[in-house]
Design a protein around this motif. Structure first.
Motif, PDB file in Angstrom:
ATOM      1  N   GLN A 151       6.946   9.110  -4.445  1.00  0.00           N
ATOM      2  CA  GLN A 151       5.454   9.189  -4.134  1.00  0.00           C
ATOM      3  C   GLN A 151       4.867   7.956  -4.295  1.00  0.00           C
ATOM      4  O   GLN A 151       3.915   7.447  -3.229  1.00  0.00           O
ATOM      5  CB  GLN A 151       4.773  10.142  -4.876  1.00  0.00           C
ATOM      6  N   ASN A 152       5.367   7.008  -5.332  1.00  0.00           N
ATOM      7  CA  ASN A 152       4.660   5.605  -5.248  1.00  0.00           C
ATOM      8  C   ASN A 152       5.222   4.572  -4.206  1.00  0.00           C
ATOM      9  O   ASN A 152       4.399   4.043  -3.851  1.00  0.00           O
ATOM     10  CB  ASN A 152       5.095   5.022  -6.891  1.00  0.00           C
ATOM     11  N   GLU A 153       6.167   4.799  -3.959  1.00  0.00           N
ATOM     12  CA  GLU A 153       6.726   3.904  -2.984  1.00  0.00           C
ATOM     13  C   GLU A 153       5.980   4.262  -1.603  1.00  0.00           C
ATOM     14  O   GLU A 153       5.891   3.471  -0.817  1.00  0.00           O
ATOM     15  CB  GLU A 153       8.238   4.024  -2.562  1.00  0.00           C
ATOM     16  N   GLY A 154       5.894   5.707  -1.115  1.00  0.00           N
ATOM     17  CA  GLY A 154       5.459   6.004   0.051  1.00  0.00           C
ATOM     18  C   GLY A 154       3.866   5.338  -0.087  1.00  0.00           C
ATOM     19  O   GLY A 154       3.166   5.100   0.906  1.00  0.00           O
ATOM     20  N   GLY A 155       3.021   5.451  -1.346  1.00  0.00           N
ATOM     21  CA  GLY A 155       1.813   4.922  -1.299  1.00  0.00           C
ATOM     22  C   GLY A 155       1.694   3.313  -1.151  1.00  0.00           C
ATOM     23  O   GLY A 155       0.832   2.906  -0.324  1.00  0.00           O
ATOM     24  N   LYS A 156       2.638   2.849  -1.523  1.00  0.00           N
ATOM     25  CA  LYS A 156       2.628   1.225  -1.394  1.00  0.00           C
ATOM     26  C   LYS A 156       2.786   0.992   0.214  1.00  0.00           C
ATOM     27  O   LYS A 156       2.429  -0.082   0.784  1.00  0.00           O
ATOM     28  CB  LYS A 156       4.007   0.928  -2.122  1.00  0.00           C
ATOM     29  N   ARG A 157       3.912   1.758   0.739  1.00  0.00           N
ATOM     30  CA  ARG A 157       4.282   1.649   2.250  1.00  0.00           C
ATOM     31  C   ARG A 157       2.927   1.848   3.123  1.00  0.00           C
ATOM     32  O   ARG A 157       2.454   0.830   3.850  1.00  0.00           O
ATOM     33  CB  ARG A 157       5.497   2.570   2.563  1.00  0.00           C
ATOM     34  N   LYS A 158       2.135   2.690   2.703  1.00  0.00           N
ATOM     35  CA  LYS A 158       0.724   3.262   3.344  1.00  0.00           C
ATOM     36  C   LYS A 158      -0.247   1.813   3.340  1.00  0.00           C
ATOM     37  O   LYS A 158      -0.697   1.661   4.224  1.00  0.00           O
ATOM     38  CB  LYS A 158       0.214   4.405   3.139  1.00  0.00           C
ATOM     39  N   GLU A 159      -0.213   1.408   2.093  1.00  0.00           N
ATOM     40  CA  GLU A 159      -1.085   0.280   1.711  1.00  0.00           C
ATOM     41  C   GLU A 159      -0.659  -1.226   2.574  1.00  0.00           C
ATOM     42  O   GLU A 159      -1.395  -1.667   3.099  1.00  0.00           O
ATOM     43  CB  GLU A 159      -0.907  -0.173   0.325  1.00  0.00           C
ATOM     44  N   GLU A 160       0.596  -1.135   2.666  1.00  0.00           N
ATOM     45  CA  GLU A 160       1.068  -2.450   3.352  1.00  0.00           C
ATOM     46  C   GLU A 160       0.995  -2.159   5.010  1.00  0.00           C
ATOM     47  O   GLU A 160       0.589  -3.121   5.554  1.00  0.00           O
ATOM     48  CB  GLU A 160       2.751  -2.680   3.212  1.00  0.00           C
ATOM     49  N   GLU A 161       0.945  -0.846   5.345  1.00  0.00           N
ATOM     50  CA  GLU A 161       0.819  -0.752   6.857  1.00  0.00           C
ATOM     51  C   GLU A 161      -0.636  -0.965   7.109  1.00  0.00           C
ATOM     52  O   GLU A 161      -1.000  -1.421   8.321  1.00  0.00           O
ATOM     53  CB  GLU A 161       1.335   0.530   7.206  1.00  0.00           C
ATOM     54  N   SER A 162      -1.333  -0.465   6.244  1.00  0.00           N
ATOM     55  CA  SER A 162      -2.891  -0.864   6.361  1.00  0.00           C
ATOM     56  C   SER A 162      -3.199  -2.152   6.423  1.00  0.00           C
ATOM     57  O   SER A 162      -4.123  -2.701   7.188  1.00  0.00           O
ATOM     58  CB  SER A 162      -3.653  -0.111   5.404  1.00  0.00           C
ATOM     59  N   ARG A 163      -2.760  -2.953   5.677  1.00  0.00           N
ATOM     60  CA  ARG A 163      -2.904  -4.481   5.546  1.00  0.00           C
ATOM     61  C   ARG A 163      -2.526  -4.909   6.982  1.00  0.00           C
ATOM     62  O   ARG A 163      -3.132  -5.898   7.615  1.00  0.00           O
ATOM     63  CB  ARG A 163      -2.241  -4.957   4.402  1.00  0.00           C
ATOM     64  N   VAL A 164      -1.174  -4.915   7.452  1.00  0.00           N
ATOM     65  CA  VAL A 164      -0.694  -5.141   8.833  1.00  0.00           C
ATOM     66  C   VAL A 164      -1.831  -4.632  10.019  1.00  0.00           C
ATOM     67  O   VAL A 164      -2.057  -5.578  10.942  1.00  0.00           O
ATOM     68  CB  VAL A 164       0.800  -4.690   8.909  1.00  0.00           C
ATOM     69  N   ASP A 165      -2.210  -3.285   9.786  1.00  0.00           N
ATOM     70  CA  ASP A 165      -3.182  -2.875  10.838  1.00  0.00           C
ATOM     71  C   ASP A 165      -4.505  -3.961  10.932  1.00  0.00           C
ATOM     72  O   ASP A 165      -4.950  -4.210  12.015  1.00  0.00           O
ATOM     73  CB  ASP A 165      -3.570  -1.532  10.760  1.00  0.00           C
ATOM     74  N   ASP A 166      -4.765  -4.102   9.512  1.00  0.00           N
ATOM     75  CA  ASP A 166      -6.091  -5.063   9.422  1.00  0.00           C
ATOM     76  C   ASP A 166      -5.822  -6.469   9.933  1.00  0.00           C
ATOM     77  O   ASP A 166      -6.702  -7.019  10.587  1.00  0.00           O
ATOM     78  CB  ASP A 166      -6.513  -5.236   7.900  1.00  0.00           C
TER      79      ASP A 166
END
Length: 100
Positions: free
Chosen positions: A69-84
């Motif tokens: 679950q924690n790894e999934g949350g980190k991945r979503k955070e990284e994807e959000s940064r890339v999108d920004d």
């Protein structure tokens, strides 16, 4: 095709485990962790071995679940940064004067 079988012991019970990508050292370490946890449960009060094993299985399954679950949350955070960053780069490219 022969399967890689590793023998480990948990509470003096020998188990033949199919390696499935893990080596002898990793499987032995995991078996040691399970045994230590089972012994901790035993110290808390007399409990039968089957119940210890089930509680240990649930404990380690919960740890794995929380980690994934924690790894999934980190991945979503990284994807959000890339999108920004992509949005900022597109915006900068659109605002840059065009060379003629």
């Amino acid at each position: 095709m022969p399967k890689d079988i590793v023998q480990v012991k948990i509470k003096r019970i020998a188990l033949d485990i199919e390696a499935n990508g893990l080596g002898m050292v990793e499987l032995t370490d995991l078996a040691d962790s399970v045994e230590k946890y089972m012994l901790q449960l035993q110290e808390e009060g007399e409990i039968d071995t089957l119940k210890q094993a089930l509680m240990a299985a649930l404990h380690f399954a919960a740890l794995h679940y929380l980690q994934s679950q924690n790894e999934g949350g980190k991945r979503k955070e990284e994807e959000s940064r890339v999108d920004d960053l992509i949005i900022k780069l597109k915006s900068a490219l659109d605002a840059a004067p065009k060379a003629s």
